[in-house]
Design a protein around this motif. Structure first.
Motif: not given
Length: 619
Positions: A38-58
């Protein structure tokens, strides 16, 4: 959904570019260890436990080439946007990853690219099941309810050969006759085709009534010249027996096997494995040959080989390894065949050390090359919206589905083209269990369907019992259990809340349980004031048991105790009868009925049957 369904597509990458997409795909990334970007800007909306959710720049366009190396890609994005993103990266359907698109609301899942060979169609169904969405498959094979020609042999471990796959697929799509020659491998797929199919079956040297426009050959022999578009599938049926002098290098073994195959006009793709004597289990050349070609190696003891009659025994070999044959005997043992396709050939290469003996036999049943699984599925009361997503996913993804014919009819819309679907009569539960085990031991993924919950008066116990009887090690074949809404839950839901206090279930069928034991349980339940669900209350040949059960309960319960009879819960023929214990036998009851007998606190309030949570201050 079975834990390994998505494992088939790892590494799987999912892309959620918006907050809505992140929410839509949440059941996917929370349930499975997939990589979700998900965009890096949305990564903070995901629970910290969801380690497989990664943010991409650009931008997505910049990131996509890196993700393109995945086995499968799942986008939650507009279809047009996905098409424009992937267009520059598309190369060949044999190499491109599966691409699946989920609409923003999660209502539809679409197979966009790699539907057959990439597995996108199957992945689409799996994801749609998990998201409770509608899968959209646009391939012609799906419209014709046919297995895709280029994935037909995958469940059986067949290897796809050369040929004009596009032309043959086109002929099938147009309903033109396609000649099928099958001289090797399982023919199970033939008996599970729809009534209207384009295939015309013939022996290798036989004729057919219709002039074919294309041909499919399923055999172990090398490709032949043809005047019409032809494709080849190679079942893995050839067992190559190998004996060699100590230290013979891999290149000599490879040359010997290739030479022997050519002599018999046999295809290397049809090799199931290599067989030899246990003394050669550490032979470097043989091990390297098997590893390079990803072939299993089977080793037999000398006494096993010695028991096999062969056409060319050798006293010299017997003196050396205590059996007159290695290559011929090993190939016959591994293939469980009575005769050889190619008797032993002794091969040496000029200037190379060692010597190799090769013999080839053909097995009747192909090697699939994977461990099978048994999925024990509870389908609930029968209405599809009462099934769990996991249960629907298991049914849709299984290679074979086995169940009572009525249950198979109820889940017909969950089945997919190409599945082996076997419906057996209601009295053949043991045969269903044995058939499922046999198919799983062969290497198929088998769903065994039960109504209600498979572990409550269902097939799960019988399958486990039979596995134990045949020496199951608890691991192979793997077993997974998918629970369903059982009959007592479904019936209770249709009449209110009768199970709010302690309850029990008792089957009145004495086919597997002595009636004396059933009477003991009825007495205990009645005396202890359990709310009681009676399964299998009456059948055509078993009519006295329900009357006896009523008599037992009347000894300990008020005659006006609330009783509900629910027939075919959640099915079109559902009927509900509200009555009392003393009037129970005045109403129709059959094998599709479940009888709920309340405890002393249970009452009807209008049409609702209610049992208070406790005894203090009730009503």
């Amino acid at each position: 959904m079975p834990s390994d369904l998505l494992d088939d597509f790892h590494p799987l990458t999912a892309i959620a570019p918006t907050p809505f997409a992140l929410k839509t795909l949440q059941p996917l990334w929370q349930a499975y260890p997939i990589a979700l970007w998900t965009p890096e800007s949305l990564r903070g909306q995901v629970q910290a436990a969801a380690a497989q959710v990664q943010g991409y720049p650009g931008s997505l366009k910049e990131q996509l080439p890196e993700w393109w190396q995945s086995r499968a890609l799942v986008f939650c994005l507009a279809m047009g946007a996905v098409v424009r993103l992937i267009a520059p990266l598309l190369q060949d359907k044999r190499q491109d990853p599966a691409v699946v698109v989920v609409d923003g609301t999660g209502q539809f899942v679409m197979s966009l690219c790699g539907g057959h060979q990439g597995g996108a169609d199957r992945l689409t169904v799996a994801i749609a099941t998990l998201l409770n969405a509608t899968p959209i498959l646009t391939g012609s094979a799906n419209a014709l309810h046919l297995p895709a020609i280029d994935t037909l042999g995958n469940p059986f471990g067949w290897r796809r050969g050369s040929g004009d796959w596009t032309a043959v697929s086109g002929a099938i799509a147009q309903g033109q006759p396609v000649h099928v020659v099958q001289t090797a491998g399982s023919t199970l797929w033939q008996s599970h085709l729809p009534d209207m199919h384009p295939f015309r079956f013939a022996e290798a040297d036989g004729g057919i009534d219709d002039e074919p426009s294309a041909e499919m050959r399923i055999e172990a022999t090398l490709q032949q010249a043809s005047t019409i578009p032809t494709v080849y599938w190679y079942p893995r049926v050839l067992w190559v027996g190998v004996g060699c002098e100590r230290g013979t290098p891999q290149r000599v073994i490879a040359a010997a096997v290739e030479q022997t195959l050519l002599q018999g006009n046999l295809a290397a793709e049809a090799i199931a494995g290599i067989a030899t004597i246990d003394r050669k289990a550490d032979e470097v050349g043989i091990l390297e040959f098997c590893e390079a070609r990803q072939l299993p190696l089977r080793c037999f003891k000398a006494e096993e080989l010695r028991s096999v009659a062969v056409p060319n025994p050798s006293e010299v070999v017997a003196a050396e390894v205590e059996t007159p044959s290695v290559a011929e005997a090993a190939s016959l043992l591994a293939s469980q065949s009575q005769s050889l396709l190619i008797p032993k050939q002794i091969v040496r290469m000029k200037g190379q050390p060692g010597a190799v003996t090769v013999a080839i036999a053909q097995a009747e049943q192909e090697t699939i090359g994977r461990s099978g699984e048994i999925w024990l599925v509870g389908m609930g009361p029968g209405q599809l919206d009462q099934m769990t997503p996991a249960a629907k996913g298991a049914i849709a993804q299984a290679d074979a589905v086995i169940g009572y014919s009525l249950y198979i009819d109820l889940i017909h819309s969950c089945l997919r083209p190409g599945q082996l679907v076997e419906a057996l009569p209601i009295t053949q539960e043991r045969q269903r269990a044995e058939r499922a085990i046999a198919l799983a031991q062969w290497g198929l993924r088998v769903a065994v369907v039960s109504s209600g919950d498979c572990g409550i008066y269902g097939m799960a116990g019988l399958v486990f019992e039979r596995l134990r009887e045949v020496g199951w090690n608890g691991e192979v074949p793997a077993v997974q259990v998918f629970p369903g809404i059982t009959a007592l839950q479904a019936a209770a839901a249709r009449v209110g809340a009768p199970l709010m206090h302690d309850f029990c279930a008792i089957s009145l069928s004495d086919l597997l349980t002595p009636w004396e034991q059933i009477e003991t349980r009825l007495t205990a339940a009645a005396q202890a004031d359990f709310v009681t669900a009676l399964y299998n209350p009456r059948s055509r040949n078993r009519v006295e048991q329900l009357a006896i059960a009523q008599t037992i309960f009347l000894r300990y319960r008020d005659p006006k105790t609330s009783v509900a009879i629910v027939q075919s819960a959640y099915r079109p023929s559902e009927t509900i009868t509200r009555t009392t214990l003393d009037a129970l036998l005045e109403h129709p009851v059959d094998m599709l009925s479940l009888v709920l007998i309340g405890n002393r606190t249970t009452r009807f309030h209008h049409q609702w049957m209610i049992t208070p949570r406790g005894y203090l201050g009730y009503w």
